[in-house]
Design a protein around this motif. Sequence first.
Motif, PDB file in Angstrom:
ATOM      1  N   UNK A 225      15.652 -67.763 -11.917  1.00  0.00           N
ATOM      2  CA  UNK A 225      15.190 -69.135 -12.106  1.00  0.00           C
ATOM      3  C   UNK A 225      15.635 -70.047 -10.982  1.00  0.00           C
ATOM      4  N   UNK A 226      15.014 -71.246 -10.884  1.00  0.00           N
ATOM      5  CA  UNK A 226      15.311 -72.154  -9.765  1.00  0.00           C
ATOM      6  C   UNK A 226      16.734 -72.683  -9.752  1.00  0.00           C
ATOM      7  N   UNK A 227      17.399 -72.681 -10.904  1.00  0.00           N
ATOM      8  CA  UNK A 227      18.756 -73.230 -10.964  1.00  0.00           C
ATOM      9  C   UNK A 227      19.837 -72.171 -10.742  1.00  0.00           C
ATOM     10  N   UNK A 228      19.430 -70.927 -10.628  1.00  0.00           N
ATOM     11  CA  UNK A 228      20.411 -69.861 -10.374  1.00  0.00           C
ATOM     12  C   UNK A 228      20.925 -69.994  -8.942  1.00  0.00           C
ATOM     13  N   UNK A 229      22.230 -70.104  -8.776  1.00  0.00           N
ATOM     14  CA  UNK A 229      22.804 -70.275  -7.446  1.00  0.00           C
ATOM     15  C   UNK A 229      24.063 -69.433  -7.248  1.00  0.00           C
ATOM     16  N   UNK A 230      23.945 -68.108  -7.377  1.00  0.00           N
ATOM     17  CA  UNK A 230      25.111 -67.278  -7.053  1.00  0.00           C
ATOM     18  C   UNK A 230      25.391 -67.371  -5.558  1.00  0.00           C
ATOM     19  N   UNK A 231      26.596 -67.026  -5.177  1.00  0.00           N
ATOM     20  CA  UNK A 231      26.983 -67.099  -3.764  1.00  0.00           C
ATOM     21  C   UNK A 231      27.170 -65.694  -3.193  1.00  0.00           C
ATOM     22  N   UNK A 232      26.877 -65.514  -1.897  1.00  0.00           N
ATOM     23  CA  UNK A 232      27.145 -64.217  -1.279  1.00  0.00           C
ATOM     24  C   UNK A 232      28.585 -63.787  -1.515  1.00  0.00           C
ATOM     25  N   UNK A 233      28.767 -62.540  -1.918  1.00  0.00           N
ATOM     26  CA  UNK A 233      30.090 -62.021  -2.231  1.00  0.00           C
ATOM     27  C   UNK A 233      30.398 -62.015  -3.713  1.00  0.00           C
ATOM     28  N   UNK A 234      29.633 -62.805  -4.522  1.00  0.00           N
ATOM     29  CA  UNK A 234      29.834 -62.804  -5.972  1.00  0.00           C
ATOM     30  C   UNK A 234      29.407 -61.461  -6.564  1.00  0.00           C
ATOM     31  N   UNK A 235      30.071 -61.063  -7.640  1.00  0.00           N
ATOM     32  CA  UNK A 235      29.618 -59.908  -8.413  1.00  0.00           C
ATOM     33  C   UNK A 235      28.639 -60.406  -9.464  1.00  0.00           C
ATOM     34  N   UNK A 236      27.495 -59.764  -9.540  1.00  0.00           N
ATOM     35  CA  UNK A 236      26.434 -60.212 -10.448  1.00  0.00           C
ATOM     36  C   UNK A 236      26.038 -59.080 -11.381  1.00  0.00           C
ATOM     37  N   UNK A 237      25.976 -59.395 -12.667  1.00  0.00           N
ATOM     38  CA  UNK A 237      25.489 -58.445 -13.658  1.00  0.00           C
ATOM     39  C   UNK A 237      24.027 -58.782 -13.972  1.00  0.00           C
ATOM     40  N   UNK A 238      23.161 -57.827 -13.761  1.00  0.00           N
ATOM     41  CA  UNK A 238      21.736 -58.045 -13.987  1.00  0.00           C
ATOM     42  C   UNK A 238      21.254 -57.204 -15.165  1.00  0.00           C
ATOM     43  N   UNK A 239      20.593 -57.862 -16.120  1.00  0.00           N
ATOM     44  CA  UNK A 239      19.951 -57.118 -17.203  1.00  0.00           C
ATOM     45  C   UNK A 239      18.582 -56.661 -16.719  1.00  0.00           C
ATOM     46  N   UNK A 240      18.098 -55.551 -17.255  1.00  0.00           N
ATOM     47  CA  UNK A 240      16.849 -54.940 -16.795  1.00  0.00           C
ATOM     48  C   UNK A 240      15.914 -54.738 -17.981  1.00  0.00           C
TER      49      UNK A 240
ATOM     50  N   UNK B 213      24.167 -60.109 -19.886  1.00  0.00           N
ATOM     51  CA  UNK B 213      24.767 -58.875 -20.379  1.00  0.00           C
ATOM     52  C   UNK B 213      23.760 -58.209 -21.301  1.00  0.00           C
ATOM     53  N   UNK B 214      23.342 -57.013 -20.970  1.00  0.00           N
ATOM     54  CA  UNK B 214      22.396 -56.302 -21.821  1.00  0.00           C
ATOM     55  C   UNK B 214      22.768 -54.850 -21.929  1.00  0.00           C
ATOM     56  N   UNK B 215      22.059 -54.159 -22.847  1.00  0.00           N
ATOM     57  CA  UNK B 215      22.312 -52.733 -23.004  1.00  0.00           C
ATOM     58  C   UNK B 215      21.971 -51.996 -21.721  1.00  0.00           C
ATOM     59  N   UNK B 216      20.949 -52.471 -21.061  1.00  0.00           N
ATOM     60  CA  UNK B 216      20.574 -51.885 -19.772  1.00  0.00           C
ATOM     61  C   UNK B 216      20.883 -52.894 -18.690  1.00  0.00           C
ATOM     62  N   UNK B 217      21.673 -52.500 -17.717  1.00  0.00           N
ATOM     63  CA  UNK B 217      22.028 -53.459 -16.685  1.00  0.00           C
ATOM     64  C   UNK B 217      22.482 -52.815 -15.393  1.00  0.00           C
ATOM     65  N   UNK B 218      22.514 -53.656 -14.350  1.00  0.00           N
ATOM     66  CA  UNK B 218      22.981 -53.242 -13.035  1.00  0.00           C
ATOM     67  C   UNK B 218      24.024 -54.243 -12.568  1.00  0.00           C
ATOM     68  N   UNK B 219      25.102 -53.757 -11.995  1.00  0.00           N
ATOM     69  CA  UNK B 219      26.133 -54.633 -11.446  1.00  0.00           C
ATOM     70  C   UNK B 219      26.191 -54.409  -9.945  1.00  0.00           C
ATOM     71  N   UNK B 220      26.257 -55.526  -9.204  1.00  0.00           N
ATOM     72  CA  UNK B 220      26.326 -55.407  -7.761  1.00  0.00           C
ATOM     73  C   UNK B 220      26.887 -56.651  -7.119  1.00  0.00           C
ATOM     74  N   UNK B 221      26.979 -56.630  -5.811  1.00  0.00           N
ATOM     75  CA  UNK B 221      27.536 -57.735  -5.046  1.00  0.00           C
ATOM     76  C   UNK B 221      26.393 -58.493  -4.366  1.00  0.00           C
ATOM     77  N   UNK B 222      26.384 -59.817  -4.529  1.00  0.00           N
ATOM     78  CA  UNK B 222      25.337 -60.646  -3.936  1.00  0.00           C
ATOM     79  C   UNK B 222      25.431 -60.579  -2.416  1.00  0.00           C
ATOM     80  N   UNK B 223      24.297 -60.283  -1.792  1.00  0.00           N
ATOM     81  CA  UNK B 223      24.237 -60.174  -0.333  1.00  0.00           C
ATOM     82  C   UNK B 223      23.596 -61.426   0.277  1.00  0.00           C
TER      83      UNK B 223
END
Length: 358
Positions: free
Chosen positions: A327-342, A292-302
């Motif tokens: 990172x190597x331990x990040x394991x979101x799944x397709x269809x998850x909503x992901x918040x990305x800081x930029x 979660x950051x001041x600048x971010x993008x939200x989207x759906x994992x493809x």
Amino acid sequence: MATLSINSIRKSFGTVEVLNNIDIEVEDGGFLVLLGPSGCGKSTLLSIIAGLENSSGGDILIGDRNVNDVHPKDRNIAMVFQSYALYPTMPVRRNIGFGLEMRKVDAREREAAVQRAAELLQIEHLLDRKPGQLSGGQRQRVAMGRAIVRNPDLFLFDEPLSNLDAKLRVEMRTEIKRLHDRLGTTTVYVTHDQVEALTLGTKVAVMKGGVIQQLADPETIYDRPANMFVAGFIGSPTMNFLSGMLEQGDGGLVLRHSAGALALGGLQQDVGAFVGREVTAGIRPETLDVGQGAAGLAGVVDVVEPTGPDTMVIVSVGGQLITARLGPKARPKPGDTLNLSVDTAAINLFDPTTGNRI
């Protein structure tokens, strides 16, 4: 050693223009990489420097000498090609020294030069073998040794690692870098591999359609690409492009895109003239992170692509696909909503009409 000046070089084959007013200055001891896709003119330019091809206009200077009308053998250059071009019936020792033999260099001087080159390339134990008994990497070292013994003003490399497997390419890339550091000979290196370009070059010329798109040091090419072609060509995974409207918000500049708004508080560019206009934001995958950051993008994992040291996650942001290097331990799944800081300080804004960096 010598400087290299490429002044207003043009080349046409009939009505087809393959080089358009190329201007490059390479300092004494510099390492210039000509980078671009197939057909961009980089190998043609190398051939003109070598004297293997005549230009349609312009001048080539090696040191203070204009070599336009100088035969290749008299330019004091040495070339290493994609094909090793070794004599199969000659042992390594004679392959390396054959050019000196043809120039009637004294046998003892020739043998000393061969020995020095072999030691530099760590192939002394191969001198009595023939090319058929060598691996691809060893053959390339022999080809480099043949160039070294000439003690040239200029080294020219034409995609020398293309025939090697991935592991050998990395090893030989290191070898070439080490060789340049030790000898300090001015070098021009042609490749379509942007990793080779960024790791080897002191200066990189990115080419497209016979035109230099950007000529700069590797850091500038990567961090501040001159246009969207350079931005998209350099980097793996490639730079993300996010289209939107540049607006002036209460807290500063904002990119209003199809899925929301991205605050550009850390932006390093002066883009005031583009407020109220459509722009394209260039975002490197490694400048994105989960959080979660001041600048971010939200989207759906493809798509999720584990690569070992990294996890590449492709996210749909309002229908625009964005790749994040996590990172190597990040394991979101397709269809998850992901918040990305930029990291907005690393964003580049481009004019979508011209493709140029604003």
